[in-house]
Structures are given as C-alpha cells and as structure tokens.
Design an enzyme around this catalytic site. Structure first.
Site, PDB file in Angstrom:
ATOM      1  N   TYR A 176      42.087 -32.401  -9.933  1.00 35.70           N
ATOM      2  CA  TYR A 176      43.017 -33.376 -10.511  1.00 35.70           C
ATOM      3  C   TYR A 176      42.997 -34.645  -9.664  1.00 35.70           C
ATOM      4  CZ  TYR A 176      47.357 -35.815 -11.434  1.00 35.70           C
ATOM      5  OH  TYR A 176      48.272 -36.801 -11.722  1.00 35.70           O
TER       6      TYR A 176
HETATM    7  O1  LIG Z   1      52.538 -36.518  -7.170  1.00 35.33           O
HETATM    8  C1  LIG Z   1      51.669 -36.362  -8.060  1.00 35.33           C
HETATM    9  O2  LIG Z   1      50.849 -37.210  -8.380  1.00 35.33           O
HETATM   10  C2  LIG Z   1      51.657 -35.033  -8.778  1.00 35.33           C
HETATM   11  O3  LIG Z   1      53.000 -34.591  -8.897  1.00 35.33           O
HETATM   12  C3  LIG Z   1      53.130 -33.324  -9.535  1.00 35.33           C
HETATM   13  O4  LIG Z   1      52.401 -32.359  -8.810  1.00 35.33           O
HETATM   14  P1  LIG Z   1      53.206 -31.451  -7.698  1.00 35.33           P
HETATM   15  O5  LIG Z   1      53.718 -32.300  -6.598  1.00 35.33           O
HETATM   16  O6  LIG Z   1      52.318 -30.314  -7.358  1.00 35.33           O
HETATM   17  O7  LIG Z   1      54.486 -30.983  -8.535  1.00 35.33           O
HETATM   18  P2  LIG Z   1      54.973 -29.481  -8.857  1.00 35.33           P
HETATM   19  O8  LIG Z   1      53.917 -28.748  -9.584  1.00 35.33           O
HETATM   20  O9  LIG Z   1      56.278 -29.641  -9.528  1.00 35.33           O
HETATM   21  O10 LIG Z   1      55.172 -28.802  -7.430  1.00 35.33           O
HETATM   22  C4  LIG Z   1      56.248 -29.291  -6.595  1.00 35.33           C
HETATM   23  C5  LIG Z   1      56.195 -28.554  -5.285  1.00 35.33           C
HETATM   24  O11 LIG Z   1      56.514 -27.183  -5.508  1.00 35.33           O
HETATM   25  C6  LIG Z   1      55.514 -26.355  -4.914  1.00 35.33           C
HETATM   26  N1  LIG Z   1      55.443 -25.141  -5.746  1.00 35.33           N
HETATM   27  C7  LIG Z   1      54.870 -25.202  -6.975  1.00 35.33           C
HETATM   28  C8  LIG Z   1      54.835 -24.062  -7.755  1.00 35.33           C
HETATM   29  C9  LIG Z   1      55.396 -22.845  -7.261  1.00 35.33           C
HETATM   30  O12 LIG Z   1      55.384 -21.794  -7.908  1.00 35.33           O
HETATM   31  N2  LIG Z   1      55.966 -22.838  -6.022  1.00 35.33           N
HETATM   32  C10 LIG Z   1      56.014 -23.964  -5.250  1.00 35.33           C
HETATM   33  O13 LIG Z   1      56.531 -23.922  -4.134  1.00 35.33           O
HETATM   34  C11 LIG Z   1      54.248 -27.200  -4.923  1.00 35.33           C
HETATM   35  O14 LIG Z   1      53.367 -26.783  -3.891  1.00 35.33           O
HETATM   36  C12 LIG Z   1      54.805 -28.583  -4.651  1.00 35.33           C
HETATM   37  O15 LIG Z   1      54.967 -28.769  -3.254  1.00 35.33           O
HETATM   38  C13 LIG Z   1      52.565 -33.392 -10.959  1.00 35.33           C
HETATM   39  O16 LIG Z   1      52.581 -32.096 -11.537  1.00 35.33           O
HETATM   40  C14 LIG Z   1      51.144 -33.884 -10.947  1.00 35.33           C
HETATM   41  O17 LIG Z   1      50.741 -34.119 -12.300  1.00 35.33           O
HETATM   42  C15 LIG Z   1      51.023 -35.171 -10.142  1.00 35.33           C
HETATM   43  O18 LIG Z   1      51.648 -36.207 -10.881  1.00 35.33           O
END
Ligand SMILES: O=C(O)[C@H]1O[C@H](OP(=O)(O)OP(=O)(O)OC[C@H]2O[C@@H](n3ccc(=O)[nH]c3=O)[C@H](O)[C@@H]2O)[C@H](O)[C@@H](O)[C@H]1O
Length: 431
Positions: A240
């Site tokens: 991504y």
């Molecule tokens: O900034 C971005 O550009 C991206 O932001 C977002 O990605 P992320 O920051 O990964 O958001 P998100 O999935 O809500 O996980 C949030 C936290 O929970 C943790 N996480 C996740 C899943 C889980 O089961 N447990 C967990 O701890 C996980 O490790 C993370 O630390 C958008 O989806 C992406 O499209 C893109 O825009």
C-alpha cells in the site's frame, strides 16, 4: 531428437486410410448438417460480443452501470455547475462515495462550488455504506457517477462535458494490511488508476489542478519523529505504502512533462462519522459492542503501537486549503507553457496516541469493557508509529487541526450507534 523416417511414414499412412474410408462410405446428409451446425454454433458463441466481457471503456459493458446520454450529461453539468455569482471551483471528486471523498464533496457543495462525484462502489467494504453516503450527497445536489477511474472513455467524456478546474483524486485501494491479501487491487487502483486520472487531466482543455491522497505510510520504517515532508520515503513497509510512494513519483512526471499543478496530501489515519469499517477504530467499536475479542498490536519488547489519528473535519479543511491554494496548471491539451506547482503536505494531528488508549476511550464511550488480546504486531506491513510534523501545511494551507481523539471518537460513536440502530441504512447525521 530427430524424428525417425518411420514416424513420418506412419502418420502419412493413417491419413490416407481415413480418406479412403470416407470416400467408400459417404456420411448420411443429416450427420453432415448437424456437424456443420455444431461448428457454426461454436464459432458464433465464441466470437460474439455477448460472451466476451466488453472492454471496460465500453459503456454497453454488462459489468458497470451504463453512463452517457443526454439526461446523464444534464445531471453531470448541473452537479458540476458553480453556484451563480460565485467564482468557485468546479471539482471532479473521485472516490466521492468513500469516507474522505463524501465529506469533502459535501463541504465543497455547501460553500457553492460545482462538484461531480465518481465512484465504482466496489465491495472492499460493504457497498451499502457507500450507497448511504451517495444518498446524502444526492440530497445535497451532488451527482455521483458510478464508474471506474481506469475507464478512460468515461473520464474523457466527463472532461468533454465539464471544464473542471480541479480534480480531487481520492479513489484508491486503501488499507495497509489488506495489501498482503489482494496485491493486484493496489496496483490496479493506486498506480494504474492514478495514471488514468492524470492522463485524462493532461488531455483536457484547460488542464485542471490536481489534489490527490497520498499517505503517512510512505514514511515507512523511518525512526526520526515527527515525520517531515523532506524526510526519506524510500523504505515503505507495505505494498500500500509503495503504491502511494509510486504515486508521488508519477505525479512528479506529469508535473514535469505536462505542467500539471499537483498537490499530494499525506493523510494520517483518518477517522470519524461515516468512516471505513476496515479500520481499527471502527471494527473495535463493533467488536466491543458484540463482546468479541479485539487484538491490540504491540511492538518489540512490549513497545506501544501508536498512530497520529486525524479527525475527518480537520482533514476536510486540509483538502479545501489544498484546493484553494493550488495554482493553475501551466499546460493545455497536453502542452506545457512553464514550470507548474508540485507540492506534498502532511495532514496529521501532531499528537500520536497508543492503540491501547484508543481502546480505553472507546470502552468509556460505549460503557462496555473490551475483551483485549495483546499480540505482537504481526509482519503485516504495519509500522510501529506515525507522527506528523504539520508546520508546512500550517504555513501554506492554513491547516490547523483542532479535534483531539476523545472528542472525535465521541462524535464517531454517536454516529455509529445512530447508523447501525437503523440497521445500517441511514443516519440523521449529516456529512
Ligand atoms: O495513515 C495512513 O495513511 C493509513 O491510515 C490507516 O492505516 P492504519 O494506521 O493502519 O489504520 P488502522 O488499520 O485503523 O490501524 C490503526 C492502528 O491499530 C493497529 N491495529 C490494527 C488492527 C488490529 O487488529 N489491531 C491493532 O492494534 C494498527 O497497527 C495501527 O497502529 C488507513 O487504513 C490507511 O488506508 C492509510 O490511510
């Protein structure tokens, strides 16, 4: 291995024998006719347009909803028209039925700009939520065309019908972890799709200015915090992130060759009402309410995993600031007359919060304890933390985020309970 003369002779003999047989016992007429019919039917169905899927650009294709026609053009024109007496923008918003797209499209329309939406309503997450957002936009006077950004014919048609001043390109395959399960979707939507949109922009007259969604994930494995736009972005941790980084390089090319004015926005974990069910804040809420276990990732030796969560209303103001400060493209019809503006901005909240704190806030708002499972962050493309330095956006875009996570999640939970109490159909909550 050389074929033996015997081999050759053997085949020749058999063919000869078959011919002799046919001549001696001529097949009855009806057998010949039915053979001919079978052959004819085979060729007909094999090459007929009905059987092969029509190319995506062909509006008669059975897959995408039909577009075009005078009524359709009338709806496109009126949706994209700037409110009378206003020197506003006429904006093509791709991904307009998406989370950020729908909020920004509504905000542009509210202030009198012309807005035309485009979305393929794919099923990466439940299309019913996209349809509900589309219904809100329709009521606000925004027409969302159902179509794919890779459909060049559709994009050309839209630019023929409307002289867009801006393109806000938010259509993309989002999600960091899903890239390991469906890599081609990221290439199709985030690389091919971006090129398709930029090709349409550079072929239009006049060239619109382009603002598009990049991602905080381009900072990848950087450890220097907070992240600044001039920091390294050559160590992406997920496909991504790599497709978003590729997008920034592709933007540089279209700016250099065609003089397209292009602004990339690095969003930092955007959340809020009408959000994405594939994001942790959203499915944690759902699972806490259902009493289902949630897994909270943690880094090496129990380090916390944190994100610079950014509330949707702050992101909307950042997007409007980017559109309003975007300079005109310097080209028209594929020729450039001088150097054009090329920018990248962090749109974050400058206050990273550990995921465990996010869960604690949700537990209070939902008045229900989460069934927590603390697990080591899997090798899934996630990074341990993000943290935005937003001084560039503050200076250039007048970007000033004001919503802390507690406030933002409170509004999200209100929307969530309202929307799903109506069985996930509608919500009194506006965009
Ligand atoms: O900034 C971005 O550009 C991206 O932001 C977002 O990605 P992320 O920051 O990964 O958001 P998100 O999935 O809500 O996980 C949030 C936290 O929970 C943790 N996480 C996740 C899943 C889980 O089961 N447990 C967990 O701890 C996980 O490790 C993370 O630390 C958008 O989806 C992406 O499209 C893109 O825009």
């Amino acid at each position: 291995m050389e074929k033996s003369p015997f081999h050759h002779h053997y085949h020749h003999h058999h063919l000869h024998h078959a011919q002799r047989l046919l001549l001696r016992y001529p097949l009855p007429k009806f057998v010949l006719l039915s053979l001919l019919l079978v052959v004819a039917l085979f060729f007909f169905f094999h090459f007929s347009p009905l059987s092969s899927p029509a190319p995506s650009g062909d509006r008669r294709s059975l897959r995408s909803a039909a577009w075009g026609g005078s009524l359709w053009e009338k709806r496109v024109r009126s949706s994209a028209r700037v409110k009378a007496g206003r020197r506003g923008a006429s904006v093509l918003v791709t991904g307009a039925a998406g989370f950020v797209g729908s909020h920004v499209a509504a905000a542009l329309k509210r202030r009198g700009d012309g807005v035309l939406g485009l979305d393929n309503f794919n099923d990466y997450y439940e299309p019913s939520l996209k349809r509900a957002r589309q219904a809100l936009l329709e009521r606000a006077g925004v027409f969302v065309v159902e179509g794919d950004i890779n459909d060049g014919a559709l994009l050309r048609k839209l630019f023929d019908v409307v002289p867009f001043t801006h393109v806000l390109h938010l259509a993309a395959q989002a999600g960091v972890r899903y890239a390991m399960r469906n890599p081609s979707s990221y290439v199709h939507s985030n690389v091919a799709g971006l090129v398709s949109v930029l090709e349409a922009a550079k072929s239009a007259s006049p060239h619109p200015a382009v603002v598009w969604a990049s991602s905080s994930s381009v900072y990848g494995l950087n450890t220097k915090v907070p992240f600044s736009e001039s920091d390294r972005t050559d160590r992406p941790a997920s496909l991504y992130a790599a497709t978003k980084k590729a997008g920034e390089e592709i933007a540089h090319v279209y700016n250099h060759i065609y003089g397209l004015s292009i602004t990339g926005l690095r969003f930092f974990t955007v959340y809020g009402p009408w959000g994405r069910p594939d994001m942790a804040y959203f499915f944690f809420t759902r699972d806490i309410l259902r009493g289902k276990a949630i897994s909270i990732f943690e880094g090496p030796n129990h380090a916390t995993v944190a994100r610079d969560f950014t509330y949707i209303d702050d992101i909307v103001s950042g997007c409007l600031g980017a559109l309003d400060t975007a300079e005109k493209s310097t080209g028209t019809g594929g020729k450039k007359r001088g150097p054009a503006q090329l920018r990248v901005f962090n749109l974050g909240n400058t206050s990273p919060v550990p995921v465990s704190d996010l869960v604690a806030i949700l537990e209070k708002l939902l008045k229900k304890k989460a069934d927590r499972k603390v697990v080591k962050m899997p090798r899934n493309g996630d990074v341990q933390f993000t943290h935005a330095n937003i001084s560039l956006a503050q200076r250039e875009l007048g970007y000033h985020p004001t919503t802390d996570l507690q406030t933002g999640l409170k509004r999200f939970v209100k929307w969530y309970l309202d929307y799903y109490s109506s069985g996930g159909k509608k919500s009194s909550y506006s965009l």
